[in-house]
Design a protein around this motif. Sequence first.
Motif, PDB file in Angstrom:
ATOM      1  N   SER A  21       0.833  -1.193   0.000  1.00 35.99           N
ATOM      2  CA  SER A  21       0.000   0.000   0.000  1.00 35.99           C
ATOM      3  C   SER A  21       0.868   1.243   0.000  1.00 35.99           C
ATOM      4  N   CYS A  22       0.393   2.271  -0.667  1.00 37.30           N
ATOM      5  CA  CYS A  22       1.079   3.564  -0.688  1.00 37.30           C
ATOM      6  C   CYS A  22       0.059   4.633  -0.328  1.00 37.30           C
ATOM      7  N   ALA A  23       0.336   5.354   0.728  1.00 33.08           N
ATOM      8  CA  ALA A  23      -0.550   6.413   1.184  1.00 33.08           C
ATOM      9  C   ALA A  23       0.065   7.775   0.876  1.00 33.08           C
ATOM     10  N   VAL A  25       0.348  11.028   2.308  1.00 30.87           N
ATOM     11  CA  VAL A  25       0.098  11.534   3.660  1.00 30.87           C
ATOM     12  C   VAL A  25       0.143  13.043   3.734  1.00 30.87           C
ATOM     13  N   GLN A  73      -5.826   1.789  -7.516  1.00 26.96           N
ATOM     14  CA  GLN A  73      -5.819   3.035  -6.758  1.00 26.96           C
ATOM     15  C   GLN A  73      -7.201   3.307  -6.186  1.00 26.96           C
ATOM     16  N   LYS A  77      -9.281   7.934  -1.277  1.00 28.11           N
ATOM     17  CA  LYS A  77      -8.465   7.733  -0.080  1.00 28.11           C
ATOM     18  C   LYS A  77      -7.006   8.082  -0.331  1.00 28.11           C
ATOM     19  N   ASN A  78      -6.695   8.535  -1.547  1.00 24.60           N
ATOM     20  CA  ASN A  78      -5.301   8.839  -1.893  1.00 24.60           C
ATOM     21  C   ASN A  78      -4.387   7.650  -1.603  1.00 24.60           C
ATOM     22  N   MET A  79      -4.801   6.496  -2.093  1.00 25.16           N
ATOM     23  CA  MET A  79      -4.037   5.266  -1.880  1.00 25.16           C
ATOM     24  C   MET A  79      -3.749   4.597  -3.219  1.00 25.16           C
ATOM     25  N   TYR A  81      -2.179   0.708  -4.561  1.00 25.95           N
ATOM     26  CA  TYR A  81      -1.879  -0.637  -4.076  1.00 25.95           C
ATOM     27  C   TYR A  81      -1.138  -1.433  -5.142  1.00 25.95           C
TER      28      TYR A  81
END
Length: 126
Positions: A21-23, A25, A73, A77-79, A81
């Motif tokens: 996962s990439c957040a 932030v 994506q 959630k601005n994520m 995967y």
Amino acid sequence: QVQLVESGGGSVQAGGSLRLSCAVVSGYPHYRYCMGWFRQAPGKEREGVSVIYRASGDTDYVDSVKGRFTISQDNGKNMVYLEMNSLKPEDTAMYYCAAGRPGLCNPRAVPDLSYWGQGTQVTVSS
């Protein structure tokens, strides 16, 4: 400034699966940007794995992971995967999330995106 944080790495046996996962932030990648996954094994150059375009959802993969890895994506959630299946020992590397302008989003090119996370380690044993 866009700040990215990866998670989900670990150690698995060959044939196993992991989901990275990439957040995002802080900051906000431009809607035309791509986000992608890159990896670097010890003693090797950093290389692309897969990218996804934020606006269209179009994806691109390097040949070595096609059919095994899936990038996705959740813009709400601005994520981003990376689902990794049928893992091989040669997939062992530090995996990095990155974001950047669409002209730099070819995963087969030398990585040159603007924003990078700190990486998450993936180790696949035989």
